[in-house]
Design an enzyme around this catalytic site. Structure first.
Site, PDB file in Angstrom:
ATOM      1  N   THR A 180       0.855  -1.177   0.000  1.00 20.06           N
ATOM      2  CA  THR A 180       0.000   0.000   0.000  1.00 20.06           C
ATOM      3  C   THR A 180       0.898   1.235   0.000  1.00 20.06           C
ATOM      4  O   THR A 180       1.976   1.228   0.578  1.00 20.06           O
ATOM      5  CB  THR A 180      -0.878  -0.022   1.264  1.00 20.06           C
ATOM      6  OG1 THR A 180      -1.848  -1.059   1.126  1.00 20.06           O
ATOM      7  CG2 THR A 180      -1.577   1.311   1.504  1.00 20.06           C
ATOM      8  N   GLY A 209     -10.386  -3.121   2.693  1.00 21.62           N
ATOM      9  CA  GLY A 209      -9.646  -3.081   3.943  1.00 21.62           C
ATOM     10  C   GLY A 209      -9.671  -1.725   4.608  1.00 21.62           C
ATOM     11  O   GLY A 209     -10.633  -0.955   4.510  1.00 21.62           O
ATOM     12  N   THR A 229      -0.182   1.540   6.661  1.00 21.88           N
ATOM     13  CA  THR A 229      -0.015   0.415   5.757  1.00 21.88           C
ATOM     14  C   THR A 229       0.185  -0.843   6.582  1.00 21.88           C
ATOM     15  O   THR A 229       0.703  -0.785   7.693  1.00 21.88           O
ATOM     16  CB  THR A 229       1.197   0.627   4.830  1.00 21.88           C
ATOM     17  OG1 THR A 229       1.462  -0.571   4.088  1.00 21.88           O
ATOM     18  CG2 THR A 229       2.455   0.967   5.613  1.00 21.88           C
TER      19      THR A 229
END
Length: 299
Positions: A180, A209, A229
């Site tokens: 990410t 998510g 992240t």
């Protein structure tokens, strides 16, 4: 303009030097912008366009064989927008900015988010696959049928809870599964934070998510801003970026806030994550409890 960016918290990358070069470029491009929103959008664009990260091009493939992107953006005056579960959108951060600036909402999903983004000039129908992701997908025994059948296969392949198991499989595979990307900017007065992702490899189709959830994948307030992240479900349950900014509000500097947030996250969840933070004194902070997290900062 001060900008800090991250390229994901996970395993040691195979080629850290070229990845670092992309992160350095992203921070530099962000630092050249006139507003904090432009800064985080421009920085994240660089990372979304690089197949070295799990955002935009080369994003993770879900259980039905589709790549869907998510992103969120927020400013210190608490304007926010997010977009999720979007096929064919390379610059998910721009779709999130459309939600923030052009709608009365904070989150739009799926094909409706794609259509909205297209109406405001965000390019859609992009082929997000790379040669490597096609090869990797071809190597999986992929499921057919209904969502429950997808879950049955994921449980059989990985064991236990399917959502968590897909994440655990990722952590043992390509380090980019956790990659990410995110950026935080500060111009001396205002903050912005943005985060973008392709999600988890082989997650249940439609899974979303932490990234587009305010206070989880991204958060900004007058005291500072953060982008996170890592293990998305656990980040969402513990609201990692809100936790980091709360420490800024309590008087800690950016590094102390990042360290405390990750320590608390690890204690609460036992999972791995990373966070980047800027504070009002111009300090930058980053912390992670995974094997690695590469970052870059404007000079």
């Amino acid at each position: 303009m001060q900008v800090i960016v991250h390229g994901g918290a996970g395993g040691e990358p195979d080629e850290p030097t070229p990845r670092q070069a992309v992160l350095d470029e992203a921070a530099s491009v962000g630092g050249e912008q006139e507003t904090v929103v432009d800064a985080v959008e421009a920085a994240v664009h660089v990372l979304e366009s690089s197949p070295r990260f799990n955002a935009g091009v080369g994003g993770a493939v879900q259980s039905d064989g589709k790549i869907r992107t998510d992103a969120g953006i927020m400013t210190s005056d608490r304007e926010a927008g997010a977009a999720c579960s979007m096929p064919g959108v390379e610059h998910a951060v721009s779709a999130a900015r459309v939600v923030m600036e052009e709608t009365p909402h904070v989150l739009v999903s799926g094909e409706h988010a794609v259509s909205l983004a297209a109406d405001f000039g965000v390019e859609t129908d992009i082929d997000l696959w790379t040669e490597e992701s096609r090869e990797r997908w071809a190597g999986h025994d992929t499921p057919d049928g209904s969502p429950s059948e997808h879950l049955d296969l994921l449980r059989e392949k990985f064991g236990g809870n399917a959502a968590r198991s897909a994440a655990e499989e990722s952590s043992g595979g390509d380090p980019r599964d956790h990659d990410t990307v995110g950026a935080v900017a500060y111009d001396g007065e205002a903050f912005a934070a943005a985060t973008s992702t392709g999600g988890r490899w082989l997650a249940l189709a439609g899974r979303v998510g932490d990234v587009p959830q305010i206070g989880s994948g991204f958060y900004a307030a007058p005291a500072g801003a953060a982008s996170s992240t890592g293990a998305g479900e656990d980040i969402a349950k513990s609201t990692l970026t809100r936790r980091a900014v709360r420490h800024l509000e309590s008087g800690f500097d950016a590094q102390e806030a990042a360290d405390r947030a990750i320590e608390e996250f690890a204690e609460l969840t036992g999972s791995s994550a990373g966070v980047i933070v800027l504070d009002r004194d111009g300090n930058a902070g980053s912390a992670f409890n995974s094997d690695a997290m590469q970052t870059a900062l404007t000079r």
